[in-house]
Design an enzyme around this catalytic site. Structure first.
Site, PDB file in Angstrom:
ATOM      1  N   CYS A  55       0.821  -1.219   0.000  1.00  0.00           N
ATOM      2  CA  CYS A  55       0.000   0.000   0.000  1.00  0.00           C
ATOM      3  C   CYS A  55       0.859   1.276   0.000  1.00  0.00           C
ATOM      4  O   CYS A  55       1.983   1.267   0.502  1.00  0.00           O
ATOM      5  CB  CYS A  55      -0.897   0.009   1.238  1.00  0.00           C
ATOM      6  SG  CYS A  55      -2.369  -0.990   1.039  1.00  0.00           S
ATOM      7  N   ALA A  61       9.101  -5.080   3.832  1.00  0.00           N
ATOM      8  CA  ALA A  61       9.900  -6.017   4.638  1.00  0.00           C
ATOM      9  C   ALA A  61      11.340  -5.536   4.837  1.00  0.00           C
ATOM     10  O   ALA A  61      11.950  -5.829   5.861  1.00  0.00           O
ATOM     11  CB  ALA A  61       9.888  -7.381   3.957  1.00  0.00           C
ATOM     12  N   ASN A  77      11.748  -6.353  -5.739  1.00  0.00           N
ATOM     13  CA  ASN A  77      11.202  -7.341  -4.813  1.00  0.00           C
ATOM     14  C   ASN A  77      12.171  -7.550  -3.646  1.00  0.00           C
ATOM     15  O   ASN A  77      13.371  -7.743  -3.854  1.00  0.00           O
ATOM     16  CB  ASN A  77      10.974  -8.666  -5.567  1.00  0.00           C
ATOM     17  CG  ASN A  77      10.038  -9.596  -4.830  1.00  0.00           C
ATOM     18  OD1 ASN A  77      10.158  -9.781  -3.620  1.00  0.00           O
ATOM     19  ND2 ASN A  77       9.106 -10.175  -5.552  1.00  0.00           N
ATOM     20  N   HIS A 166      -1.480  -6.183  -8.183  1.00  0.00           N
ATOM     21  CA  HIS A 166      -0.069  -6.049  -8.566  1.00  0.00           C
ATOM     22  C   HIS A 166       0.350  -7.178  -9.497  1.00  0.00           C
ATOM     23  O   HIS A 166      -0.362  -8.182  -9.632  1.00  0.00           O
ATOM     24  CB  HIS A 166       0.823  -6.104  -7.317  1.00  0.00           C
ATOM     25  CG  HIS A 166       0.837  -7.450  -6.665  1.00  0.00           C
ATOM     26  ND1 HIS A 166      -0.184  -7.901  -5.856  1.00  0.00           N
ATOM     27  CD2 HIS A 166       1.742  -8.470  -6.716  1.00  0.00           C
ATOM     28  CE1 HIS A 166       0.093  -9.122  -5.431  1.00  0.00           C
ATOM     29  NE2 HIS A 166       1.247  -9.500  -5.938  1.00  0.00           N
ATOM     30  N   HIS A 281       4.399 -13.026 -23.376  1.00  0.00           N
ATOM     31  CA  HIS A 281       5.495 -13.658 -24.100  1.00  0.00           C
ATOM     32  C   HIS A 281       5.728 -12.877 -25.392  1.00  0.00           C
ATOM     33  O   HIS A 281       4.824 -12.770 -26.219  1.00  0.00           O
ATOM     34  CB  HIS A 281       5.155 -15.107 -24.474  1.00  0.00           C
ATOM     35  CG  HIS A 281       5.320 -16.076 -23.342  1.00  0.00           C
ATOM     36  ND1 HIS A 281       5.089 -17.422 -23.474  1.00  0.00           N
ATOM     37  CD2 HIS A 281       5.719 -15.895 -22.060  1.00  0.00           C
ATOM     38  CE1 HIS A 281       5.340 -18.027 -22.314  1.00  0.00           C
ATOM     39  NE2 HIS A 281       5.709 -17.112 -21.437  1.00  0.00           N
ATOM     40  N   HIS A 301      -0.812 -15.055 -22.214  1.00  0.00           N
ATOM     41  CA  HIS A 301      -1.570 -16.253 -21.818  1.00  0.00           C
ATOM     42  C   HIS A 301      -2.317 -15.941 -20.534  1.00  0.00           C
ATOM     43  O   HIS A 301      -1.744 -15.357 -19.609  1.00  0.00           O
ATOM     44  CB  HIS A 301      -0.623 -17.411 -21.493  1.00  0.00           C
ATOM     45  CG  HIS A 301       0.132 -17.955 -22.665  1.00  0.00           C
ATOM     46  ND1 HIS A 301      -0.459 -18.693 -23.656  1.00  0.00           N
ATOM     47  CD2 HIS A 301       1.451 -17.895 -22.988  1.00  0.00           C
ATOM     48  CE1 HIS A 301       0.454 -19.065 -24.533  1.00  0.00           C
ATOM     49  NE2 HIS A 301       1.626 -18.583 -24.155  1.00  0.00           N
ATOM     50  N   LYS A 314      -9.940 -26.839 -11.420  1.00  0.00           N
ATOM     51  CA  LYS A 314      -9.351 -27.963 -12.146  1.00  0.00           C
ATOM     52  C   LYS A 314      -8.002 -28.271 -11.490  1.00  0.00           C
ATOM     53  O   LYS A 314      -7.185 -27.372 -11.312  1.00  0.00           O
ATOM     54  CB  LYS A 314      -9.152 -27.537 -13.607  1.00  0.00           C
ATOM     55  CG  LYS A 314      -8.210 -28.391 -14.400  1.00  0.00           C
ATOM     56  CD  LYS A 314      -8.878 -29.657 -14.863  1.00  0.00           C
ATOM     57  CE  LYS A 314      -7.867 -30.578 -15.557  1.00  0.00           C
ATOM     58  NZ  LYS A 314      -8.364 -31.942 -15.660  1.00  0.00           N
ATOM     59  N   MET A 316      -4.436 -30.067 -11.816  1.00  0.00           N
ATOM     60  CA  MET A 316      -3.522 -30.693 -12.778  1.00  0.00           C
ATOM     61  C   MET A 316      -2.718 -31.694 -11.962  1.00  0.00           C
ATOM     62  O   MET A 316      -1.649 -31.374 -11.437  1.00  0.00           O
ATOM     63  CB  MET A 316      -2.615 -29.637 -13.428  1.00  0.00           C
ATOM     64  CG  MET A 316      -3.334 -28.728 -14.402  1.00  0.00           C
ATOM     65  SD  MET A 316      -3.745 -29.561 -15.977  1.00  0.00           S
ATOM     66  CE  MET A 316      -4.539 -28.192 -16.839  1.00  0.00           C
ATOM     67  N   TYR A 319      -3.035 -37.919 -13.911  1.00  0.00           N
ATOM     68  CA  TYR A 319      -2.741 -38.162 -15.330  1.00  0.00           C
ATOM     69  C   TYR A 319      -1.950 -36.996 -15.922  1.00  0.00           C
ATOM     70  O   TYR A 319      -1.012 -37.192 -16.690  1.00  0.00           O
ATOM     71  CB  TYR A 319      -4.052 -38.369 -16.093  1.00  0.00           C
ATOM     72  CG  TYR A 319      -3.848 -38.885 -17.498  1.00  0.00           C
ATOM     73  CD1 TYR A 319      -3.595 -40.231 -17.733  1.00  0.00           C
ATOM     74  CD2 TYR A 319      -3.904 -38.012 -18.588  1.00  0.00           C
ATOM     75  CE1 TYR A 319      -3.397 -40.705 -19.026  1.00  0.00           C
ATOM     76  CE2 TYR A 319      -3.707 -38.479 -19.882  1.00  0.00           C
ATOM     77  CZ  TYR A 319      -3.449 -39.834 -20.094  1.00  0.00           C
ATOM     78  OH  TYR A 319      -3.247 -40.292 -21.376  1.00  0.00           O
TER      79      TYR A 319
HETATM   80  P1  H2U Z   1       2.607 -12.347  -4.967  1.00  0.00           P
HETATM   81  O1  H2U Z   1       1.436 -12.182  -4.082  1.00  0.00           O
HETATM   82  O2  H2U Z   1       2.222 -12.487  -6.435  1.00  0.00           O
HETATM   83  O3  H2U Z   1       3.537 -13.382  -4.474  1.00  0.00           O
HETATM   84  O4  H2U Z   1       3.426 -10.939  -4.950  1.00  0.00           O
HETATM   85  C1  H2U Z   1       3.815 -10.242  -3.797  1.00  0.00           C
HETATM   86  C2  H2U Z   1       5.269  -9.982  -3.958  1.00  0.00           C
HETATM   87  O5  H2U Z   1       5.653  -8.872  -3.169  1.00  0.00           O
HETATM   88  C3  H2U Z   1       6.107 -11.170  -3.482  1.00  0.00           C
HETATM   89  O6  H2U Z   1       6.927 -11.617  -4.539  1.00  0.00           O
HETATM   90  C4  H2U Z   1       6.895  -9.109  -2.575  1.00  0.00           C
HETATM   91  C5  H2U Z   1       6.920 -10.614  -2.330  1.00  0.00           C
HETATM   92  O7  H2U Z   1       8.240 -11.092  -2.345  1.00  0.00           O
HETATM   93  N1  H2U Z   1       7.023  -8.328  -1.354  1.00  0.00           N
HETATM   94  C6  H2U Z   1       8.093  -7.475  -1.185  1.00  0.00           C
HETATM   95  O8  H2U Z   1       8.941  -7.370  -2.070  1.00  0.00           O
HETATM   96  N2  H2U Z   1       8.194  -6.738  -0.038  1.00  0.00           N
HETATM   97  C7  H2U Z   1       7.331  -6.829   1.000  1.00  0.00           C
HETATM   98  O9  H2U Z   1       7.468  -6.141   1.984  1.00  0.00           O
HETATM   99  C8  H2U Z   1       6.179  -7.757   0.927  1.00  0.00           C
HETATM  100  C9  H2U Z   1       5.984  -8.503  -0.349  1.00  0.00           C
END
Ligand code: H2U
Length: 354
Positions: A55, A61, A77, A166, A281, A301, A314, A316, A319
């Protein structure tokens, strides 16, 4: 001898992009279901949750504080699967124990400052902003990385850990499996037939009309002939385009509009925020930018897991894991159901009726 009907008689269909086959057994839709019932997706999401790290103004983190962003917002990330620097595993000693260096970068892109909104509920101009930001990221990361994967996991059922709208962007110094196969199959098709596979395919589907879900001047959405997931779709431009960033202004606006129409239909299918994994892609980048990649056609996709209702997906499994993918309803039946759904979001319809 009885005449063949694809919606009644099992058969296998060829997927030319993956060079594999899918078993279509439409008659199985009639069987009773006593398996797992998935919990319906969360409906009451706060517009702003200061403890949600995606937000505006929240602390992530790694201790960084997000700006009070008002549109899209991209950040690195904090738990990346790929990092720019890692020691090289060195030369493989035996063909059965091969490893190679994996370097890259992972980003997260928030679509909107509000947590209680999803792409189908965003305005066309807000979706257009997302598309422009995608194109910028491809342009920014493409020269340094062989593959830039933009993908969205939507809904807890698809492993999405956070309700805030996101997507993720993972750029790597190698071609991952799916694009590596698609590169080979499209190249082989081009060599053999002298036309890009997916350009030809879009033209044929436009004529046949059996599997079209939505269409506009610039784009086509179909349930591909070889779809494995029940309501899987393929989004294709009508012009031959290699990269997302090559899309014209008109194509980007057309894309925003067709995405909204498709995603409203998806939500309307079971009146739930429809879960899926989607991704783009296009022609590989990085050192491949020096090669002729005209056998490629840009496409997206959509892989949604739901089959019968908001709660039945569904799997996966057996089979599929051990032999090959299998689907129940035919791609034509899935396309018809999606095509016939209204293009007004059920939530907005409910609001106007109450
Ligand atoms: P997903 O819900 O699609 O996993 O995406 C959330 C992403 O946000 C996840 O890859 C990142 C997580 O690593 N994230 C951060 O980089 N920092 C944070 O403080 C929380 C989540």
């Amino acid at each position: 001898m009885e005449q063949f009907h694809p919606s009644e008689h099992q058969h296998i269909r060829y997927n030319p992009l993956r060079d594999d086959w899918v078993l279509v057994s439409a008659h199985r839709m009639k069987r009773p279901w006593k398996g797992q019932i998935e919990k319906p997706a969360e409906v009451n999401i706060a517009r702003h949750d200061p403890t949600n790290p995606l937000c505006p103004g929240a602390t992530r983190a790694n201790g960084e504080v997000n700006p009070m962003y008002e549109s899209t917002y991209v950040f690195d990330n904090d738990f990346p699967s790929l990092q720019p620097d890692a020691p090289d595993p060195g030369v493989s000693e035996h063909p059965l124990f091969q490893a190679k260096a994996a370097k890259g970068i992972c980003k997260v892109m928030c679509f909107h400052p509000h947590s209680d909104i999803t792409l189908p509920l965003m305005s066309i101009s807000e979706i257009r902003t997302v598309i422009d930001r995608w194109a910028e990221l491809m342009e920014e990361l493409g020269p340094a990385y062989d593959w830039v994967q933009i993908f969205e996991n939507k809904g807890a059922m698809m492993g999405c850990s956070n309700p805030h709208p996101h997507c993720q962007v993972w750029a790597s110094n190698y071609l991952p499996n799916e694009p590596r196969i698609a590169d080979r199959t499209q190249q082989e098709y081009y060599r053999k037939h002298g036309v890009p596979m997916l350009v030809e395919y879009a033209k044929l589907e436009s004529q046949k009309k059996e599997r079209i879900v939505v269409e506009n001047e610039e784009w086509l959405v179909i349930v591909p002939y070889w779809a494995t997931w029940p309501f899987q779709t393929l989004l294709l431009p009508k012009r031959h385009v290699l990269h997302l960033q090559d899309l014209s202004d008109k194509e980007r606006s057309g894309l925003a509009s067709i995405m909204k129409r498709l995603l409203i239909k998806y939500d309307n299918l079971f009146e739930v925020s429809f879960p899926y994994s989607m991704g783009w892609h296009g022609a590989p980048s990085g050192h491949f930018l020096l090669d002729d990649k005209c056998h490629w056609q840009l496409h997206a996709h959509y892989y949604p897991p739901l089959l019968r209702s908001a709660t039945i997906k569904k799997f996966m499994v057996g089979y599929e894991l051990l032999a090959q993918a299998q689907r129940d309803l035919t791609p034509e039946q899935a396309a018809e159901r999606l095509r016939n759904l209204p293009e007004v979001h059920y939530k907005l319809k409910q609001e106007s009726e109450s």
